[in-house]
Design a protein around this motif. Structure first.
Motif, short mmCIF file in Angstrom:
data_model
loop_
_atom_site.label_atom_id
_atom_site.label_comp_id
_atom_site.label_asym_id
_atom_site.label_seq_id
_atom_site.Cartn_x
_atom_site.Cartn_y
_atom_site.Cartn_z
N LEU A 184 0.52 -0.94 0.38
CA LEU A 184 -0.04 -0.37 -0.10
C LEU A 184 0.94 1.13 -0.58
N SER A 185 2.16 0.70 0.21
CA SER A 185 2.64 2.72 0.67
C SER A 185 4.50 1.82 -0.38
N SER A 186 3.72 1.32 -1.73
CA SER A 186 4.64 0.74 -2.31
C SER A 186 5.50 2.14 -2.73
N HIS A 187 5.83 3.13 -3.17
CA HIS A 187 6.38 4.14 -3.78
C HIS A 187 7.05 5.31 -2.09
N ILE A 188 6.72 4.79 -1.67
CA ILE A 188 7.43 5.32 0.46
C ILE A 188 8.35 4.65 0.34
N ASN A 189 8.08 2.95 0.32
CA ASN A 189 9.10 1.83 0.51
C ASN A 189 10.48 1.62 -0.94
N ASN A 190 10.37 2.43 -1.75
CA ASN A 190 10.86 2.17 -3.31
C ASN A 190 11.63 3.13 -2.82
N HIS A 191 11.54 4.20 -2.11
CA HIS A 191 11.46 5.88 -2.10
C HIS A 191 12.64 5.32 -0.75
N GLY A 192 12.18 4.72 -0.42
CA GLY A 192 13.67 4.36 1.38
C GLY A 192 14.36 3.55 0.82
N CYS A 193 14.70 2.67 -0.50
CA CYS A 193 15.93 1.80 -0.71
C CYS A 193 16.54 3.28 -1.51
N ALA A 194 15.82 3.06 -2.69
CA ALA A 194 16.53 4.66 -3.69
C ALA A 194 17.51 5.78 -2.36
N LEU A 195 16.83 5.64 -1.13
CA LEU A 195 17.72 6.47 -0.44
C LEU A 195 19.12 5.93 -0.27
N ALA A 196 18.80 5.03 0.59
CA ALA A 196 19.69 3.68 0.62
C ALA A 196 20.87 3.99 0.10
N VAL A 197 20.41 3.56 -1.60
CA VAL A 197 21.27 4.06 -1.82
C VAL A 197 22.44 4.69 -2.64
N GLU A 198 21.53 5.87 -2.72
CA GLU A 198 21.76 7.10 -3.25
C GLU A 198 22.79 7.41 -2.20
N LYS A 199 22.61 7.14 -0.47
CA LYS A 199 23.49 7.46 0.70
C LYS A 199 24.33 6.47 0.43
N GLY A 200 24.97 5.43 -0.48
CA GLY A 200 25.77 5.00 0.01
C GLY A 200 27.05 5.29 -1.20
N ALA A 229 -3.78 6.82 -1.08
CA ALA A 229 -4.31 6.02 -1.02
C ALA A 229 -4.30 5.43 -0.23
N SER A 230 -3.65 5.05 0.50
CA SER A 230 -3.33 4.22 1.74
C SER A 230 -4.26 4.25 3.18
N HIS A 231 -4.56 5.58 3.10
CA HIS A 231 -5.19 5.94 4.00
C HIS A 231 -6.23 5.54 3.53
N VAL A 232 -6.90 6.45 2.69
CA VAL A 232 -7.92 5.44 2.56
C VAL A 232 -8.67 4.54 2.31
N LEU A 233 -7.89 3.23 1.35
CA LEU A 233 -7.89 2.33 2.16
C LEU A 233 -8.19 1.36 3.25
N TRP A 234 -7.75 2.13 4.16
CA TRP A 234 -6.97 1.76 4.84
C TRP A 234 -8.84 2.32 5.89
N TRP A 235 -9.67 2.71 5.48
CA TRP A 235 -10.59 3.86 6.54
C TRP A 235 -11.39 3.03 6.21
N GLY A 236 -11.53 2.44 4.65
CA GLY A 236 -12.98 2.06 3.72
C GLY A 236 -12.53 0.12 5.23
N ALA A 237 -11.80 -0.34 4.76
CA ALA A 237 -11.35 -1.55 5.35
C ALA A 237 -11.77 -1.70 6.72
N MET A 238 -11.23 -0.84 7.70
CA MET A 238 -11.29 -0.55 9.23
C MET A 238 -12.63 -0.63 9.05
#
Ligand code: SF4
Ligand code: SF4
Ligand code: SF4
Lengths: 151, 180, 372, 103, 359, 156, 116, 171
Positions: free
Chosen positions: C76-92, C115-124
């Motif tokens: 649900l947060s795939s962009h943000i996860n990718n972002h984190g990975c990209a940041l780590a590689v960029e750091k290196g 999008a993630s929160h909206v889905l969470w809202w509906g599912a919850m």
């Protein structure tokens, strides 16, 4: 606290610790047996107040295993990385469940994947894998011909 | 050079898809019409593909138009398992048990690369089942990672066609999963 | 085996399985619940039903390749996860990311968060028995998905952020569509409030359910809305800003009650904050490259790199240990859900079985993120 | 055979003694309670039958039945409360077990 | 104007002209039986379809629209599918009770049909204790649910059954009390008397606030009694998978499903009878012209119109509200509804004695 | 006061519940808000960047642009692509590596786009198709180069 | 049609439901395997027995319900005659309800109506 | 034979059969269900006698109340599949003989005093019951009516005391 101050403080606690300042945060390498007292001091000392354990990582260095703890203090905002070195044949380290509750699951994960035994852990079982799984899959020498299809 | 034939084959064992070949009468036509138009899925999403399955249930794609919306929480009332997501070794017996507990006739749709073959986790992983059809017989496969909701609907329509043509499935017995 | 002892020795207690296949777990978590009557005595999560050994797999993937697998963790947060990975590689690699790429990344992150929160809202809401919000939530989610699809080419597992920037430039329609979406969504949040937030039944079900104190939450390593609902500041976007979050003007929503309703409110307010971040950026996306020049084959120097990002669920950390090779020596993901889950037993004790869904709903667990 | 009072009385008597039989053979308190309910029902049938066939103009039998039903309900409620209490304390609702235990 | 009443009358006359009374009765019973069974079947199909469409429109989607003309055959396909689906009986189950439970539920639902007056003279049995009969018989239904839960040998079922048991019996009380308000005002338990008393206006309009209150209580109570959301704890999917019918499959499950919908229909029919005058057209006092116009619409249309409006209301609840927790649900009944209903009863008594209502 | 509070609670409760019902009621009666797409009847319009499957572009002369350099095979995280090359005799007598079969396992592909980015000659691209459902998974392994196709002139 | 309709309805119900069950039993396919008859427990094996000893909570409600149910029975004949009997009925019922209400209050105070 | 007689005998068979099953079956839940059907049969008998009100009361209280309560207590104290203990042979024999003997005795007494009353009275209207119930003059039933409320109050308090004690003791 800055890296320097942290370093000074930690040397006080544990004179044998080895520091590495190259990275973003202060890295401290210690032996596994020294971990529990250090952890207590890190958590309880008012100046340090490391109350937030945000990552526990097991690493297999082929010659030995280390457990890497990332700690942060919510109040002061400083971060420290502690690496505890364990013997590969008999990887044992004291648990820190009582100090940081999150350690319980994290340590189980490290046990599950690396076979690091956390002494005094209340419930040290496989976490992700089935109970009858053999071997420690994230160690570098793990082989499993059936499941792992090599590229 | 390697033999061309063996390369184009999939790097794993593949089970033949069952079904088909049964003579159908007019009466069976009616029954198959009912069966195919009333596929109640079992709530079984394990990972990312489940979100796209939910999208298919959502307002925009709305699989209720075909009568698929009666998602049941218990396998006793379900007709089709949509395997939406990765199946790992620990999950395999569960999937098998759920499938076994479904009353006949029952169908299986494998949604996404993971459930077809292990997909993104085919190589160098120690815990992923390389294809749900190692565990239970699969009727329809939808590739994609994840497949679009439309693709899922298309797959269910494909399944409908199979049911309309094929009658009940023949039983096939599969080898047990390698790790329990 | 703990649970079996409970099941057989202590009379009067019922051991019940929730999951692995169960609508409330949103995935395949297995909870072994010991109850007395309807009161929960103990909740024991059994994980690993979707443990896909991503960390092992990443050890044999190159630094460009491994990013895709993180989209599958917290999908649900795939962009943000990718972002984190990209940041780590960029750091290196010490890559300087172009401004345009940074802004695009933030925009994508925030859209993902919505999008993630909206889905969470509906599912919850579905968990607590209201079925309509789920469908309303998907209406908004589909709009975001359309925007994503146009620019990134996928709806869920994006693999859009690459070391050095983003994979492709924005689609020409992007700005227009995002603006439309923001305007539309503003009106819909109010409807969300009418439908769920202000609903008396819902409030009754959420308030004083699953209360966790700030100290406990910290000790359990909770992050994200769970920790913020206890009044602890923990937003990585504020604590250790990355990619230009420091220049933005947004608030970190805090509540103090620490119960399910507080977690709910934090997320609802985060939705509005995300909208305001998008508002700040959407009109001034700088021109320029969307990707820094990088080598075709990335090789991180020997060392350790840790990057943190704030996903919709909390703090996501990527810990890369490199030995200088083409592939990481060891990679560890600090997933927010894993820590958030660990407090479940603590908060569920003594509550009713019916409250469990409210608690699980507001912890917002994504199981593959926990199991990895 | 024309159905009259006799047949109904036969029915109620038979039912009553079925209840007696159950009460004597059963040792489980709940089933004993059920047997008692059967007996009460037999009595009710009698009242109603007499009211209908012998006392058509009056309602006394009917009222007695209603009150018996009310009392039966109260009795059942209290009895079951006691049964539950015994069960909670001794883990058994066997009448003979309970005999030997001090309440 | 041909009404159902005339049809049934003329059938009766035609039959009795040529045949002996026993045979007439038998034939009429056969006709009535067929009618009832087909009403059951049709109700099941229509209500399920209605539910799906209502939910779809509230959820900004289309709902079933592809099977048959505009999806009308959807529920028929579902029913047929369930009929030809294997009916499992779990190993540990008590087979006898497991099979008996759906039968019991259906028979009970059938039995409640007896006193309902569909239109003038179109009633199976004008029993003099009409509404009491309905609440008596409907209280048997809960046993089917308890039986199903016990016989399934499944924890979810048992828990679900317990929950519905406690819930249904609790809400029976306030439903009964709210029915009583109308009984007080009418002074009779017979359904026909109750309908006749609304000749000059429905009770909901004539009865002032007490009747309004009791109507609200009635709606809440019957929603709970039929295990509908927001009171559908028995089958709270996110907690107990499918409640007491977790282990039921195929036709047995379909029967439970059908009974649920028929029960909704019946309670709404009772509600319509009590508060909205049953088949009685909308009349305003003694405004003859208006009343005549209204009379042109046959009673059965009125009746079904009212029932379906009420059903729509109950469905509307379901697709709007979250579900209550079990303690809240019982609290609502025991702390709010029951005291209020009792108080309201006294209020109505005062009103009835003083004659402070539109006669 | 107790009574006032009580009535206030009842009032606000009713208000919140009724406003919720008003919202759903609004949607029930306003069918223009319905956003459902009728998929099989109305073909879905795909975004042009949508990643449905990897295809190889061929022009009308049945020529493709793939040189068989295996860059895509290397870039793929998932070994979805298998390039089989052959030695081809050039007109000038030299032997040159050329593509024989481009094997593509659709059932493994994660649609990550890395192969497309990696390809130096833009020989492959993502297609927007998505209706891939099949009854047998062996049908999902595909050969992307059309039978008899050749390398396009001038592509190195 | 009178009381005969009860029999008719019972027969209808049995015919309808029983017929459907028999028909479906006769024509449905079936297969047997070791797992099929096991109780469904979200896909894992059952742990412990399928038996709940729910706490007295539920059961207290059933008890109190029974008492009120009996009370309700008495209210029906009363309700029918209220209008004709008049104030006497009111007085009598007020006494009746008041006594019961005492019990209700007692239950409240004891917390029997509080969900445990 | 008239239809109404057939119905009576059917009801008889139902009541006695189910009653017998209720006291002999070894599965306790089934016993409760047989009891339920027995009660329904009795209600049917009241319907047959055209005492509809009593029939309804029978259903409301016995079936909807007492049997439900019994089922709840079975849920509380028994497990699925646990059979009741087989009664001892001697005990069964003794009880059976005793009740059979007593039954024959009673039956002979009844048989001796053939009761023949006036023609069965007609319907029983709820209105009459209500009037009698509220009648505070001679022959009215208002006193029992009010006493019932006290009885119910006592029962309720008793139940609560006992049941709550069970609960607190356990905890
Ligand atoms: S196929 Fe892709 S999207 Fe689907 S479950 Fe697997 S990784 Fe997730
Ligand atoms: S899209 Fe990704 S997974 Fe698919 S073939 Fe290309 S590189 Fe491989
Ligand atoms: S498709 Fe492109 S990258 Fe792949 S082999 Fe052909 S030319 Fe090379």
């Amino acid at each position: 606290m800055t890296k320097e101050e942290l370093k000074a403080k930690l040397t006080e606690f544990n004179p044998t610790a080895v520091f590495d300042e190259a990275g973003e945060w202060l890295n401290v390498s210690i032996e596994a047996s020294e971990w529990l007292p250090l952890a207590q001091q890190l958590r309880n000392s008012a100046e340090l107040d490391f109350d937030f354990l945000f990552s526990v990582t097991g690493v297999d260095w082929k010659t030995h295993l280390t457990v890497v703890y990332h700690l942060r203090s919510i109040k002061h905002g400083h971060i420290i990385v502690v690496k505890a070195k364990c013997d590969r044949a008999k990887p044992e380290i004291e648990t820190v469940c009582n100090i940081w509750k999150t350690a319980e699951l994290n340590e189980r994960e490290a046990y599950d994947l690396f076979g690091i035994i956390f002494l005094n852990h209340p419930d040290l079982r496989r976490l992700f894998l089935t109970d009858d799984w053999e071997g420690w899959p994230l160690r570098k020498d793990y082989v499993d011909e059936i499941n792992i299809i090599k590229l | 050079m390697e033999d061309n034939k063996t390369i184009t084959q999939f790097p794993g064992s593949v089970h033949p898809a069952p079904g088909g070949g049964i003579l159908v009468s007019k009466f069976d036509d009616v029954l198959n019409w009912a069966r195919s138009n009333s596929l109640w899925p079992l709530v079984f999403g394990t990972s990312c593909c489940a979100i796209e399955m939910m999208s298919a249930a959502g307002a925009k794609y709305d699989w209720s138009r075909f009568g698929f919306e009666v998602a049941r929480a218990t396998p006793r009332q379900a007709d089709v398992i949509i395997i939406a997501g990765t199946i790992v070794n620990k999950m395999a017996p569960v999937l098998k048990r759920l499938y076994d507990q479904m009353p006949d006739p029952k169908y299986v749709v494998a949604m996404g690369a993971c459930s077809i073959s292990g997909g993104p986790f085919f190589y160098n992983t120690y815990s992923v089942v390389k294809g749900a059809d190692h565990i239970i017989p699969v009727d329809v496969y939808i590739p994609g990672c994840p497949p679009r909701p439309e693709a899922l609907i298309h797959a269910l329509l494909t399944l409908q066609e199979k049911i309309k043509a094929g009658g009940t499935r023949e039983k096939i017995y599969l080898e047990e999963v390698k790790k329990p | 085996m703990q649970y079996e002892e409970i099941a057989t020795t202590e009379e009067g207690n019922l051991v019940i399985n929730v999951g692995p296949q169960h609508p409330a777990t949103h995935g395949v978590m297995h909870l072994v619940i010991t109850m007395n009557g309807e009161t929960i005595l103990n909740v024991e999560p059994h994980l690993g039903y979707i443990h896909r050994s991503i960390e092992k797999m990443c050890e044999s993937l190159s630094y460009r390749q491994f990013i895709y697998s993180t989209s599958r963790m917290d999908y649900l947060s795939s962009h943000i996860n990718n972002h984190g990975c990209a940041l780590a590689v960029e750091k290196g690699l010490q890559i300087e990311v172009p401004e345009r790429a940074k802004v695009i990344r933030i925009l994508m992150d925030e859209l993902t968060r919505i999008a993630s929160h909206v889905l969470w809202w509906g599912a919850m809401a579905m968990d607590v028995g209201a079925l309509t919000p789920f469908f309303h939530a998907f209406r908004e989610r589909e709009l975001i998905n359309d925007i994503m699809e146009e620019t990134c080419g996928a709806r869920l597992t994006m693999n859009y952020m690459v070391p050095g920037g983003v994979m492709t430039d924005l689609h020409p329609n992007f700005v227009k569509k995002v603006k439309e979406f923001v305007a539309f969504f503003r009106t819909k949040i109010d409807e969300y409030d009418t439908l769920v937030t202000y609903n008396v039944i819902f409030q009754e079900r959420m308030k004083n359910v699953g209360v966790i104190s700030a100290a406990d939450a910290v000790s359990f390593g909770c992050t994200g809305p769970v920790l913020r609902a206890c009044g602890v500041k923990s937003d990585i976007r504020k604590l250790a800003p990355y990619d230009g979050y420091e220049k933005l003007n947004f608030e970190e929503p805090l509540e103090t009650a620490g119960d399910s309703y507080a977690r709910y409110l934090v997320r609802m307010r985060e939705l509005r904050e995300s909208l305001s971040i998008i508002d700040q950026l959407i009109d001034n996306i700088p021109e320029g490259d969307f990707q820094a020049k990088t080598k075709a084959v990335l090789k991180l120097p020997k060392g350790e790199f840790y990057s943190r990002v704030e996903t919709a669920r909390g703090e996501f950390g990527v810990y890369i240990i490199s030995e200088g090779g083409l592939t990481p020596y060891r990679i560890h993901f600090r997933s927010p859900g894993f820590a958030n889950l660990s407090c479940l037993n603590h908060i569920a004790k003594g509550q009713k079985i019916g409250d469990l869904v409210a608690m699980m709903g507001t912890l917002d667990l994504v199981i593959p993120d926990i199991d990895r | 055979m024309e159905v009259g009072l006799t047949q109904i009385l036969f029915l109620s008597t038979a039912l009553f003694f079925i209840g007696v039989y159950g009460f004597l053979t059963r040792r489980n308190m709940i089933t004993m309670l059920m047997a008692v309910e059967l007996m009460l029902n037999a009595v009710n049938i009698n009242f109603i039958a007499f009211n209908k066939y012998l006392w058509g103009g009056k309602l006394d039998g009917v009222f007695f039945t209603i009150f018996i039903i009310a009392i039966a309900a109260a009795e059942a409620a209290v009895a079951i409360a006691i049964v539950i209490n015994i069960y909670r304390n001794f883990g058994s609702i066997d009448a003979e077990d309970a005999d030997s235990l001090k309440l | 104007m041909i009404s159902l009443e005339h049809i049934s009358q003329s059938i009766h006359e035609a039959l009795s002209a040529s045949l002996n009374p026993t045979l007439v009765l038998l034939i009429e019973m056969a006709i009535a039986g067929i009618l009832v069974i087909s009403l059951f079947a049709v109700l099941g199909l229509v209500l399920v379809f209605m539910e799906r469409k209502v939910s779809a429109y509230m959820q900004i989607r289309l709902g079933p629209n592809r099977v048959g003309y505009k999806g009308f055959a959807q529920t028929a396909a579902d029913t047929l599918k369930l009929l030809i689906k294997e009916g499992l009986t779990p190993d540990g189950a008590d087979k006898f009770l497991f099979n008996l439970a759906p039968l019991l539920v259906i028979v009970v639902a059938m039995l409640i049909m007896a006193p309902i007056a569909f239109t003038k003279g179109f009633q199976l049995w004008d029993i003099n204790i009409g509404v009491l009969y309905v609440s008596a018989v409907s209280s048997v239904g809960v046993i089917g649910i308890l039986m199903a839960g016990w016989a399934s040998n499944n924890k979810y079922s048992l828990l679900g059954a317990m929950r519905s048991g406690a819930q249904i019996v609790s809400y029976e009380l306030s439903a009964g009390l709210s029915v009583l308000t109308i009984v007080i005002l009418v002074g009779s338990l017979s359904i026909n008397d109750i309908i006749a008393s609304q000749q000059n206006g429905w009770w909901i309009f004539k009865g002032h606030i007490p009747v309004l209150i009791s109507f609200v209580i009635f709606v809440i109570a019957v929603t709970a009694e039929t295990n509908r959301a927001p009171f559908d704890l028995a089958e709270a999917e996110s907690e107990l998978t499918a409640g007491f019918h977790t282990e039921y499959s195929g036709m047995r499950f379909a029967l439970f499903f059908l009974a649920e919908y028929v029960n909704i229909f019946i309670v709404c029919a009772i509600g319509a009878t009590l508060f909205f005058g049953g088949w009685m057209p909308f009349h305003i006092g003694s405004w003859e012209e208006f009343n005549h116009v209204m009379d042109f619409i046959p009673g059965i249309v009125w009746f079904f119109g009212k029932i379906f409006s009420l059903i729509f209301l109950i469905m509307w609840f379901r697709w709007t509200f979250p579900r209550l927790r079990v303690d809240q649900l019982l609290n609502l009944e025991w702390k709010y509804l029951l005291p209020i209903a009792m108080f309201n009863l006294l209020l109505t008594t005062v009103m009835a004695i003083t004659g402070f209502y539109i006669k | 006061m107790f009574i006032v509070d009580y009535i206030k609670t009842v009032y606000s409760t009713c208000k919140s519940l009724l406003s919720g019902m008003r919202l759903t009621g609004y949607y029930f009666f306003h069918h223009k808000e319905i956003i459902t797409e009728q998929y099989p009847d109305v073909k879905a319009v795909m975004a042009e960047r949508f990643r449905g499957e990897v295809v190889m572009t061929h022009d009308e002369k049945n020529e493709h642009r793939c040189t068989g350099c295996t860059a895509c095979e290397l870039a793929c995280p998932n070994a979805t692509i298998k390039i089989v090359t052959k030695q081809e005799l050039q007109p000038d007598g030299k032997k040159k590596k050329a593509l024989e079969t481009f094997v593509y396992h659709l059932e493994l592909c994660t649609m990550c786009n890395l192969c497309i980015v990696a390809c130096p000659t833009d020989a492959i691209k993502m297609a927007q198709t998505f209706e891939h459902s099949v009854y047998d998974r062996s049908q999902l392994t595909k050969k992307l180069n059309a039978p008899g196709s050749k390398l396009m002139e001038g592509v190195e | 049609m009178g009381a005969a309709s009860l029999i008719l309805l019972i027969i209808c119900g049995l015919a309808f439901a029983g017929g459907a069950l028999l028909l479906s039993n006769a024509i449905t396919p079936g297969s047997k395997n070791s797992q099929k008859g096991e109780p469904y427990e979200c896909g894992v094996e059952t742990r412990g027995q399928s038996w709940i000893q729910f706490n007295v909570g539920y059961y207290l409600f059933a008890l109190i319900f029974l008492i009120f149910d009996v009370e309700l029975v008495f209210l029906y004949p009363w309700a029918v005659v209220v209008k004709s009997v008049g104030v006497v009925a009111l007085v009598e019922i007020v006494i009746f309800l008041f006594i019961l209400f005492l019990g209700f209050l007692y239950a409240h105070k004891k917390g029997a109506l509080k969900w445990q | 034979m008239e239809v109404s007689n057939i119905i009576f005998y059917l009801l008889c068979a139902m009541i006695l059969g189910c009653g017998l099953m209720a006291v002999t079956t070894r599965q306790i839940f089934r016993a409760a269900i047989y009891l339920l059907f027995c009660m329904m049969g009795v209600a049917g008998l009241y319907f047959w006698m055209q005492y509809e009100f009593i029939a309804a009361v029978q259903i409301v209280v016995y079936v909807g109340g007492i049997v439900v309560l019994i089922i709840f207590s079975i849920f509380l104290t028994h497990r699925v599949g646990n059979d009741l203990a087989e009664p001892e042979y001697k005990r069964t024999l003794f009880a059976g003989l005793a009740s059979l003997f007593a039954f024959l005795l009673f039956w002979s007494v009844i048989k001796r005093n053939e009761f023949f009353g006036e023609q069965p009275s007609g319907e029983l209207s709820v209105r009459r019951i209500g009037e009698e119930m509220l009648n505070y003059k001679q022959g009215g039933f208002v006193l029992p009516f009010e006493v019932v409320s006290i009885l119910l109050l006592a029962a309720m308090i008793g139940c609560i005391v006992i049941a709550m004690r069970a609960q607190t003791e356990k905890n």
